[in-house]
Structure formats: structure tokens, C-alpha cells
Design a protein around this motif. Structure first.
Motif, PDB file in Angstrom:
ATOM      1  N   THR A 269       0.833  -1.202   0.000  1.00  0.00           N
ATOM      2  CA  THR A 269       0.000   0.000   0.000  1.00  0.00           C
ATOM      3  C   THR A 269       0.867   1.251   0.000  1.00  0.00           C
ATOM      4  N   LYS A 270       1.953   1.199   0.774  1.00  0.00           N
ATOM      5  CA  LYS A 270       2.874   2.331   0.850  1.00  0.00           C
ATOM      6  C   LYS A 270       3.476   2.607  -0.539  1.00  0.00           C
ATOM      7  N   LEU A 271       3.912   1.537  -1.175  1.00  0.00           N
ATOM      8  CA  LEU A 271       4.508   1.675  -2.511  1.00  0.00           C
ATOM      9  C   LEU A 271       3.490   2.243  -3.503  1.00  0.00           C
ATOM     10  N   GLN A 272       2.252   1.749  -3.391  1.00  0.00           N
ATOM     11  CA  GLN A 272       1.193   2.234  -4.284  1.00  0.00           C
ATOM     12  C   GLN A 272       0.947   3.726  -4.072  1.00  0.00           C
ATOM     13  N   THR A 273       0.983   4.159  -2.818  1.00  0.00           N
ATOM     14  CA  THR A 273       0.767   5.577  -2.509  1.00  0.00           C
ATOM     15  C   THR A 273       1.845   6.438  -3.159  1.00  0.00           C
ATOM     16  N   ILE A 274       3.093   5.982  -3.033  1.00  0.00           N
ATOM     17  CA  ILE A 274       4.212   6.723  -3.637  1.00  0.00           C
ATOM     18  C   ILE A 274       4.042   6.761  -5.165  1.00  0.00           C
ATOM     19  N   ASP A 275       3.755   5.604  -5.743  1.00  0.00           N
ATOM     20  CA  ASP A 275       3.612   5.533  -7.199  1.00  0.00           C
ATOM     21  C   ASP A 275       2.456   6.404  -7.692  1.00  0.00           C
ATOM     22  N   SER A 276       1.381   6.434  -6.947  1.00  0.00           N
ATOM     23  CA  SER A 276       0.240   7.258  -7.356  1.00  0.00           C
ATOM     24  C   SER A 276       0.607   8.733  -7.324  1.00  0.00           C
ATOM     25  N   LYS A 277       1.449   9.119  -6.345  1.00  0.00           N
ATOM     26  CA  LYS A 277       1.909  10.518  -6.276  1.00  0.00           C
ATOM     27  C   LYS A 277       2.751  10.841  -7.507  1.00  0.00           C
ATOM     28  N   ILE A 278       3.653   9.917  -7.865  1.00  0.00           N
ATOM     29  CA  ILE A 278       4.494  10.113  -9.061  1.00  0.00           C
ATOM     30  C   ILE A 278       3.609  10.218 -10.297  1.00  0.00           C
ATOM     31  N   ASP A 279       2.607   9.353 -10.360  1.00  0.00           N
ATOM     32  CA  ASP A 279       1.668   9.371 -11.496  1.00  0.00           C
ATOM     33  C   ASP A 279       0.983  10.728 -11.617  1.00  0.00           C
ATOM     34  N   SER A 280       0.555  11.279 -10.471  1.00  0.00           N
ATOM     35  CA  SER A 280      -0.207  12.531 -10.538  1.00  0.00           C
ATOM     36  C   SER A 280       0.697  13.692 -10.954  1.00  0.00           C
TER      37      SER A 280
ATOM     38  N   LYS B 290      12.292   3.605  -4.089  1.00  0.00           N
ATOM     39  CA  LYS B 290      13.378   2.629  -4.035  1.00  0.00           C
ATOM     40  C   LYS B 290      13.398   1.959  -2.668  1.00  0.00           C
ATOM     41  N   ARG B 291      13.296   2.813  -1.636  1.00  0.00           N
ATOM     42  CA  ARG B 291      13.332   2.309  -0.268  1.00  0.00           C
ATOM     43  C   ARG B 291      12.137   1.384  -0.019  1.00  0.00           C
ATOM     44  N   ALA B 292      10.979   1.826  -0.446  1.00  0.00           N
ATOM     45  CA  ALA B 292       9.769   1.030  -0.210  1.00  0.00           C
ATOM     46  C   ALA B 292       9.825  -0.291  -0.985  1.00  0.00           C
ATOM     47  N   SER B 293      10.408  -0.248  -2.192  1.00  0.00           N
ATOM     48  CA  SER B 293      10.475  -1.469  -3.013  1.00  0.00           C
ATOM     49  C   SER B 293      11.355  -2.521  -2.354  1.00  0.00           C
ATOM     50  N   LYS B 294      12.405  -2.058  -1.687  1.00  0.00           N
ATOM     51  CA  LYS B 294      13.365  -2.992  -1.077  1.00  0.00           C
ATOM     52  C   LYS B 294      12.727  -3.863  -0.014  1.00  0.00           C
ATOM     53  N   THR B 295      11.701  -3.346   0.641  1.00  0.00           N
ATOM     54  CA  THR B 295      11.093  -4.107   1.731  1.00  0.00           C
ATOM     55  C   THR B 295      10.165  -5.204   1.218  1.00  0.00           C
ATOM     56  N   ILE B 296       9.825  -5.129  -0.062  1.00  0.00           N
ATOM     57  CA  ILE B 296       8.856  -6.086  -0.618  1.00  0.00           C
ATOM     58  C   ILE B 296       9.575  -7.252  -1.297  1.00  0.00           C
ATOM     59  N   GLU B 297       9.080  -8.454  -1.048  1.00  0.00           N
ATOM     60  CA  GLU B 297       9.732  -9.615  -1.677  1.00  0.00           C
ATOM     61  C   GLU B 297       9.565  -9.572  -3.203  1.00  0.00           C
ATOM     62  N   GLU B 298      10.575 -10.075  -3.878  1.00  0.00           N
ATOM     63  CA  GLU B 298      10.692  -9.925  -5.320  1.00  0.00           C
ATOM     64  C   GLU B 298       9.457 -10.410  -6.091  1.00  0.00           C
ATOM     65  N   ARG B 299       8.958 -11.565  -5.683  1.00  0.00           N
ATOM     66  CA  ARG B 299       7.813 -12.160  -6.374  1.00  0.00           C
ATOM     67  C   ARG B 299       6.602 -11.213  -6.355  1.00  0.00           C
ATOM     68  N   LEU B 300       6.391 -10.626  -5.160  1.00  0.00           N
ATOM     69  CA  LEU B 300       5.266  -9.704  -5.001  1.00  0.00           C
ATOM     70  C   LEU B 300       5.490  -8.413  -5.796  1.00  0.00           C
ATOM     71  N   LEU B 301       6.726  -7.958  -5.775  1.00  0.00           N
ATOM     72  CA  LEU B 301       7.068  -6.728  -6.484  1.00  0.00           C
ATOM     73  C   LEU B 301       6.864  -6.891  -7.994  1.00  0.00           C
TER      74      LEU B 301
ATOM     75  N   LEU C 238       0.927  -5.625 -12.666  1.00  0.00           N
ATOM     76  CA  LEU C 238      -0.440  -5.116 -12.509  1.00  0.00           C
ATOM     77  C   LEU C 238      -0.512  -3.627 -12.847  1.00  0.00           C
ATOM     78  N   ARG C 239       0.458  -2.899 -12.364  1.00  0.00           N
ATOM     79  CA  ARG C 239       0.480  -1.450 -12.608  1.00  0.00           C
ATOM     80  C   ARG C 239       0.652  -1.132 -14.098  1.00  0.00           C
ATOM     81  N   ALA C 240       1.495  -1.915 -14.739  1.00  0.00           N
ATOM     82  CA  ALA C 240       1.737  -1.698 -16.167  1.00  0.00           C
ATOM     83  C   ALA C 240       0.476  -1.944 -16.984  1.00  0.00           C
ATOM     84  N   ASN C 241      -0.328  -2.877 -16.534  1.00  0.00           N
ATOM     85  CA  ASN C 241      -1.543  -3.217 -17.279  1.00  0.00           C
ATOM     86  C   ASN C 241      -2.743  -2.352 -16.905  1.00  0.00           C
ATOM     87  N   ALA C 242      -2.660  -1.685 -15.753  1.00  0.00           N
ATOM     88  CA  ALA C 242      -3.806  -0.891 -15.301  1.00  0.00           C
ATOM     89  C   ALA C 242      -3.708   0.526 -15.828  1.00  0.00           C
TER      90      ALA C 242
END
Ligand SMILES: [Zn+2]
Length: 261
Positions: free
Chosen positions: A10-21, A166-177, A183-187
Motif C-alpha cells: 500500500t505504501k509503494l502504491q501511494t508513492i507511485d500514485s503521487k508520481i503518477d499525478s 526505491k526504499r519502499a520497493s526494497k522491503t517487498i519480496e521480489e515475487r510480489l514486487l 499489474l500497474r503496467a496493465n492498469a
């Protein structure tokens, strides 16, 4: 464990959504700049072609003028020969030659006129194209300046967000990332992690069945939307504004009881 993973996502999604906007503010500008650049290149190619045509037309005028000069010289020569003819046959032959050269001159004059006309006709087109190139060039400059100022403006924010990402991505396991990025690329809205809102997926707005909602709340495993595949991180409560409305109706019915107290 799952709760933690969902929180990280969720944290990563929040950051990405900010970048998107931030990128959305730039909107179609980068594309418009590219289109204008292409358009200008098109005009420049056209102007170059006009230039080549012009040269060809001018060459034709020079050539035909030379033809006329030659023919005029020949006619002069024939006129002199005409004085010294010995018989009618010679006279007729020379007259025929003179007629041929006169015809040659007429054709050449016609070609010259046509070439001048073509040059004249193109002049308007050349001028229009030049004006357009100038106008589009001004448009391009304005749009480029706007884009550059937007880029400068958001540069600091973007750099900061990219670092956070970058920091937020590091905490997430690779498979999930990987799944998240896919998912993001397709949405189209860039959302890979959403909440259930008003009983529906926050990404595709399809209904999420109550049992599935209960499973999501339990956070025992990562649950995805069965319609769009987005990760459902949580279930949002019904908006607070609607709650009093729902309560008010039964309260009215209960009103007589309250007075009876
Ligand atoms: Zn969905």
C-alpha cells in the motif's frame, strides 16, 4: 506477516500514485512537443522540395531561352539563304525550315511561360509553408518552455519520491514486487493495490462478495480481485456521511417509544 506485506504494498502504491499525478500534470505536453517537432520537420522537407522544383523550373527557362536564340540565329541564316536560291524547290525547303524554327520558338516561349507560372503558383504555397513553420516554431518553443518549467518545478518532488520508492520497493519480496509492477503496467489508472470501497473493488468497481471481504479483513493471505487481479489490501468502511442517514430512518419509527419512557 501478510498484514505487513499489504502495508508495504500500500505504501509503494501511494508513492507511485503521487508520481503518477505529477506526470499527469504534464499531461499531453511531451507528446504535443513531439508532434510539433514532427510537423515542423515535414514543412522543412516540403520547403526543400519547393526549392528543388524552383531550380528545375529556372533551369528550364534558361534552356528554352537558349533554344529560342538558336532558332532565331537559324532563321536569320535562312533569310540570307533565301536571297540566293536557285529554284523553287530550294526556296520551299528553306521556307519549311524557317516555319519549323518559328514553331520551335513558339513552343519554347510556351514552356517558359508555363515555368514562370509554376514558380508563381508555388510562391504562395512556399509563403504559406514558411508562415506555418514560423508559427509552429513559436508554438513549439512555448510548449517546450512550459514543459521545462513543469519539469524543473516537480524535479525535487520527483527525486524525493523516486528515492522513497526505491526504499519502499526494497522491503517487498521480489515475487510480489514483480506481480505489483505487472499489474500497474496493465492498469490504466496505475493502481495495483486497492481497497474494497462500498463493497466493490477500488480498481475495477466490480462487486467483491461478502465472504471475500471477510477474508481480506482477516489478512491471512493476499487476496486479489477476481475480476481485475488487483491486490485487495483492505476493506474501507462505508463513508461516514451515509451512516447517520441510515440510522435516522429507524430512529423516527422508534420515536413514540422514546416519548413513552
Ligand atoms: Zn477489480
Amino acid at each position: 506477516m501478510v498484514a505487513e506485506k499489504l502495508e508495504q504494498l500500500t505504501k509503494l502504491q501511494t508513492i507511485d500514485s503521487k508520481i503518477d499525478s505529477i506526470k499527469k500534470v504534464r499531461g499531453a505536453l511531451p507528446e504535443e512537443v513531439g508532434d510539433l517537432e514532427d510537423e515542423i520537420v515535414g514543412y522543412e522537407t516540403r520547403l526543400q522540395k519547393f526549392e528543388e522544383e524552383n531550380t528545375a523550373n529556372e533551369q528550364e527557362i534558361t534552356d528554352k531561352k537558349a533554344t529560342i536564340k538558336t532558332s532565331e540565329g537559324l532563321i536569320k541564316k535562312y533569310e540570307e539563304q533565301k536571297m540566293n536560291v536557285r529554284n523553287n524547290r530550294e526556296y520551299d525547303a528553306i521556307t519549311k525550315e524557317m516555319e519549323l524554327q518559328t514553331l520551335e520558338i513558339q513552343v519554347a516561349e510556351k514552356r517558359i511561360k508555363e515555368a514562370y507560372q509554376r514558380i508563381e503558383d508555388k510562391k504562395l504555397e512556399v509563403d504559406t509553408t514558411k508562415t506555418k513553420t514560423k508559427e509552429r516554431g513559436a508554438d513549439l518553443k512555448a510548449k517546450k518552455d512550459e514543459l521545462n518549467s513543469l519539469l524543473t518545478e516537480s524535479e525535487a518532488d520527483e527525486t524525493k519520491l523516486e528515492k522513497e520508492r526505491k526504499r519502499a520497493s526494497k522491503t517487498i519480496e521480489e515475487r510480489l514486487l514483480l506481480a505489483y509492477n505487472k499489474l500497474r503496467a496493465n492498469a490504466r489508472n496505475g493502481l495495483a493495490v486497492v481497497n474494497v470501497k462500498r463493497g466493490a473493488c477500488g480498481g475495477c468497481f466490480n462487486v467483491v462478495p461478502p465472504q471475500r471481504q471477510a477474508d481480506i479483513k482477516e489478512q491471512k493471505k493476499i487476496i486479489v480481485c477476481e475480476h481485475c487481479g488487483r491486490i485487495l489490501a483492505g476493506v474501507e468502511l462505508e463513508p461516514i456521511v451515509e451512516k447517520p442517514k441510515a440510522k435516522r430512518t429507524p430512529r423516527k419509527k422508534a420515536a413514540p417509544k422514546a416519548t413513552a419512557k
